[in-house]
Design a protein around this motif. Structure first.
Motif, PDB file in Angstrom:
ATOM      1  N   ALA A 231       0.800  -1.250  -0.017  1.00 27.38           N
ATOM      2  CA  ALA A 231      -0.136   0.063  -0.006  1.00 27.38           C
ATOM      3  C   ALA A 231       0.824   1.166  -0.130  1.00 27.38           C
ATOM      4  CB  ALA A 231      -0.972  -0.116   1.351  1.00 27.38           C
ATOM      5  N   VAL A 232       1.864   1.224   0.920  1.00 27.70           N
ATOM      6  CA  VAL A 232       2.619   2.523   0.898  1.00 27.70           C
ATOM      7  C   VAL A 232       3.574   2.683  -0.243  1.00 27.70           C
ATOM      8  CG1 VAL A 232       4.730   1.593   2.260  1.00 27.70           C
ATOM      9  CG2 VAL A 232       3.674   3.891   2.693  1.00 27.70           C
ATOM     10  N   CYS A 233       4.008   1.537  -1.024  1.00 28.30           N
ATOM     11  CA  CYS A 233       4.672   1.707  -2.239  1.00 28.30           C
ATOM     12  C   CYS A 233       4.058   2.085  -3.568  1.00 28.30           C
ATOM     13  CB  CYS A 233       5.564   0.378  -2.210  1.00 28.30           C
ATOM     14  SG  CYS A 233       6.630  -0.033  -1.131  1.00 28.30           S
TER      15      CYS A 233
ATOM     16  N   PRO B 225       8.359   7.173  -9.677  1.00 28.00           N
ATOM     17  CA  PRO B 225       9.019   8.293  -8.909  1.00 28.00           C
ATOM     18  C   PRO B 225       8.275   9.438  -7.916  1.00 28.00           C
ATOM     19  CG  PRO B 225       8.602   8.819 -11.379  1.00 28.00           C
ATOM     20  CD  PRO B 225       8.143   7.393 -10.971  1.00 28.00           C
ATOM     21  N   LEU B 226       8.820  10.160  -7.447  1.00 29.76           N
ATOM     22  CA  LEU B 226       7.827  11.166  -6.926  1.00 29.76           C
ATOM     23  C   LEU B 226       7.582  12.228  -7.978  1.00 29.76           C
ATOM     24  CD1 LEU B 226       9.803  11.483  -3.596  1.00 29.76           C
ATOM     25  CD2 LEU B 226       7.873  10.388  -3.788  1.00 29.76           C
TER      26      LEU B 226
ATOM     27  N   TRP C 146      13.537  10.116  -7.357  1.00 36.16           N
ATOM     28  CA  TRP C 146      13.119   8.762  -6.929  1.00 36.16           C
ATOM     29  C   TRP C 146      13.502   8.657  -5.367  1.00 36.16           C
ATOM     30  CZ3 TRP C 146      11.270   5.438 -10.426  1.00 36.16           C
ATOM     31  CH2 TRP C 146      11.475   5.757 -11.903  1.00 36.16           C
ATOM     32  N   ILE C 147      12.842   7.815  -4.564  1.00 35.94           N
ATOM     33  CA  ILE C 147      13.306   7.698  -3.270  1.00 35.94           C
ATOM     34  C   ILE C 147      12.935   6.206  -3.077  1.00 35.94           C
ATOM     35  CG2 ILE C 147      12.790   7.836  -0.779  1.00 35.94           C
ATOM     36  CD1 ILE C 147      14.259  10.206  -1.729  1.00 35.94           C
ATOM     37  N   GLU C 148      14.017   5.384  -2.393  1.00 35.11           N
ATOM     38  CA  GLU C 148      13.643   4.137  -2.295  1.00 35.11           C
ATOM     39  C   GLU C 148      12.395   3.699  -1.167  1.00 35.11           C
ATOM     40  OE1 GLU C 148      18.058   1.870  -3.019  1.00 35.11           O
ATOM     41  OE2 GLU C 148      17.318   2.510  -0.797  1.00 35.11           O
TER      42      GLU C 148
ATOM     43  N   ILE D 195       3.987  12.877   4.606  1.00 38.81           N
ATOM     44  CA  ILE D 195       5.235  13.115   3.925  1.00 38.81           C
ATOM     45  C   ILE D 195       4.978  12.834   2.690  1.00 38.81           C
ATOM     46  CG2 ILE D 195       7.536  11.801   3.675  1.00 38.81           C
ATOM     47  CD1 ILE D 195       7.371  10.871   6.776  1.00 38.81           C
ATOM     48  N   PHE D 196       4.140  12.000   2.361  1.00 36.22           N
ATOM     49  CA  PHE D 196       3.639  11.997   0.844  1.00 36.22           C
ATOM     50  C   PHE D 196       4.746  11.479   0.095  1.00 36.22           C
ATOM     51  CE2 PHE D 196       0.403  13.521  -2.444  1.00 36.22           C
ATOM     52  CZ  PHE D 196      -0.790  12.959  -1.741  1.00 36.22           C
ATOM     53  N   GLY D 197       5.174  10.115   0.394  1.00 36.30           N
ATOM     54  CA  GLY D 197       6.316   9.497  -0.104  1.00 36.30           C
ATOM     55  C   GLY D 197       6.113   7.893   0.203  1.00 36.30           C
ATOM     56  N   PRO D 198       7.015   7.085  -0.225  1.00 37.20           N
ATOM     57  CA  PRO D 198       7.192   5.800  -0.053  1.00 37.20           C
ATOM     58  C   PRO D 198       7.776   5.354   1.552  1.00 37.20           C
ATOM     59  CG  PRO D 198       8.736   5.985  -1.609  1.00 37.20           C
ATOM     60  CD  PRO D 198       7.963   7.509  -1.312  1.00 37.20           C
ATOM     61  N   VAL D 199       7.204   6.015   2.481  1.00 35.51           N
ATOM     62  CA  VAL D 199       7.762   6.275   3.790  1.00 35.51           C
ATOM     63  C   VAL D 199       6.760   5.497   5.019  1.00 35.51           C
ATOM     64  CG1 VAL D 199       8.776   7.448   5.534  1.00 35.51           C
ATOM     65  CG2 VAL D 199       9.313   7.879   3.041  1.00 35.51           C
TER      66      VAL D 199
END
Length: 477
Positions: free
Chosen positions: A273-275, A323-324, A362-364, A382-386
């Motif tokens: 879900a978060v990815c 990507p972001l 990109w952010i892992e 945060i609005f990223g894959p975190v």
């Protein structure tokens, strides 16, 4: 831009950037204050002087025309959406394109079957025998301000019910994804019978035009989706003219794993879900609450899945995490990763840019550990894959932690006992909840949040009725 039924060039243009390659994805008209003024005037004129509000058959026909035209153009729209948004092409088969397009038909069907007039029967208030009716009528001119993360879904989730209800609309798409809005405008002008002025779409590199739209006294209702901070500004702007405001804002939603759940399966679901779309969704669950006794096991299972997902070219059918949207957003996410370190946290996976990608934003996929629920990275969007992993000490504690947030947009609960999962779900102060992997998204399902996650609901009958006024009429019986 689309203004008063005509495709209009801008005095200048600006570029929309492909977030996977940093190349120009599209060049779009850069609207001005004068363009916005013309669009609002056209919408006001079309509502006050045109037949749109009164002609239900035309509205239903036009919505179905728009749905069918978008489907005919799907190949180009899908390709260009991936280039502008950076979303995995897989998601265009769902919420990034196909599903919201289909939902236009749902709103057409709803408008066709809706009870626009309800007979309350006879009564004798104050001794006066009267017959009373309740009428539902369009609100008027709608100002729609939309974000960049799911542009087609959010643009159409506002256009569909607003138009079905009989309103006219001025749509201001986000500066990061203007082409998606402009493309819909071209199709409306060229492939539907929607009358001039009923839909106006003003693209611009400036957020200022959205503020003008919210403040303009000719606009009767503002429908905004975006950050909570901007939502406050929209509400303040609208207050001067006491116009109605619908706000769908931020979230920091909790994914609750109870101690009897299939831990590996639940953690894999949370990781996926978060990815998805690099975590750029307001309803994505970004706090993972797991039993304290199994915290290490949960962290390893989640990190393993996130590492396996990785990042990939959004044009690849197997990509989940692209990507972001921009360098600015990547910098923002990296700022939160630094903050996680400063607050004493660690990374079970990720925490950096992929070393093999020197182009794109990109952010892992990143799993943060070792921080309490009160930490800023566990409280702020945060609005990223975190994802932040937080231990809990049983059902009551999990509910307490989940609700200890200024937001209340979404959530998830996993348990082998459905009744136990439902008991926790009912106690979560959120607008949507997934129980054991259930999917709530759909045109017929109201979506919105508690607390600082917004005001009102989008989609479903409740979302349709956000765009209506209620009038009571009485005559002597």
């Amino acid at each position: 831009m689309l203004i008063d039924g005509k495709i209009r060039p801008g005095e200048s243009v600006f570029d929309s950037i492909d977030p996977a390659t940093e190349e120009v994805a599209a060049t779009v008209a850069d609207g001005t204050a004068a363009d916005m003024d013309a669009a609002i005037a056209a919408a006001r004129r079309a509502f006050d002087e045109g037949t749109w509000a009164a002609d239900l058959d035309l509205r239903v026909r036009c919505l179905r025309q728009l749905r069918d035209a978008l489907r005919r153009n799907a190949a180009e729209l899908r390709e260009r959406t991936v280039a502008e948004v950076g979303c995995p092409v897989l998601l265009t088969r769902g919420p990034q394109f196909d599903t919201p397009v289909a939902d236009l038909g749902w709103f057409a069907d709803l408008a066709e079957a809706y009870a626009w007039r309800t007979d309350l029967g006879e009564a004798a208030p104050m001794g006066m025998r009267s017959r009373r009716w309740v009428l539902k009528e369009p609100a008027g001119v709608v100002g729609a301000i939309t974000p960049w993360n799911f542009p087609h879904q959010i643009n159409l989730a506002k256009l569909g019910p607003a138009l079905a209800a009989g309103n006219t609309v001025v749509l201001k798409p986000a500066p990061d994804t203007p082409w998606c809005g402009a493309a819909v405008g071209r199709i409306i002008a060229e492939e539907t019978e929607i009358p001039p002025g009923v839909v106006n779409i003003v693209t611009s590199s400036s957020h200022e035009l959205g503020a003008r739209l919210a403040a303009d006294p000719r606009v009767d209702l503002v429908s905004f989706t975006g950050s909570t901070a901007t939502g406050r500004a929209v509400m303040a702007s609208a207050a001067a003219t006491i116009k109605r405001v619908f706000l769908e804002l931020g979230g920091k939603s909790a994914f609750v794993v109870l101690d009897d759940a299939d831990l590996a399966a639940a953690c894999a679901t949370a990781a996926f879900a978060v990815c998805a779309h690099a975590g750029q969704g307001c309803a994505i669950t970004t706090r993972l609450l797991v039993p304290r006794a199994r915290y290490a096991e949960a962290v390893e299972a989640t990190a393993e899945t996130m590492r396996a997902i990785g990042v990939g070219d959004p044009r690849d059918r197997g990509t989940i995490c692209g990507p972001l949207i921009s360098a600015r957003q990547r910098d923002r996410v990296e700022g939160y990763l630094r903050l996680a370190r400063e607050e004493g946290g660690g990374f079970a996976c990720g925490g950096r840019r992929p070393p093999d990608r020197d182009r794109g934003f990109w952010i892992e996929p990143t799993l943060i550990t070792g921080l309490p629920n009160e930490a800023r990275v566990a409280q702020e969007e945060i609005f990223g894959p975190v994802l932040v992993a937080i231990p809990h000490d049983g059902d009551d504690d999990a509910v307490r932690l989940a609700n200890a947030s200024p937001y209340g947009l979404s959530g998830a609960v996993h348990s082998e006992d459905p009744e136990r999962a439902w008991a926790v779900a009912r106690r979560l102060r959120t607008g949507t909840v997934s129980v054991n992997g259930g999917q709530w998204y759909g045109g017929d399902a109201p979506f919105g949040g508690y607390k600082q996650s917004g005001v009102g609901r989008e989609m479903g009958v409740a979302g349709f009725e956000e765009y209506l006024e209620t009038k009571t009429v009485a005559e002597p019986a």
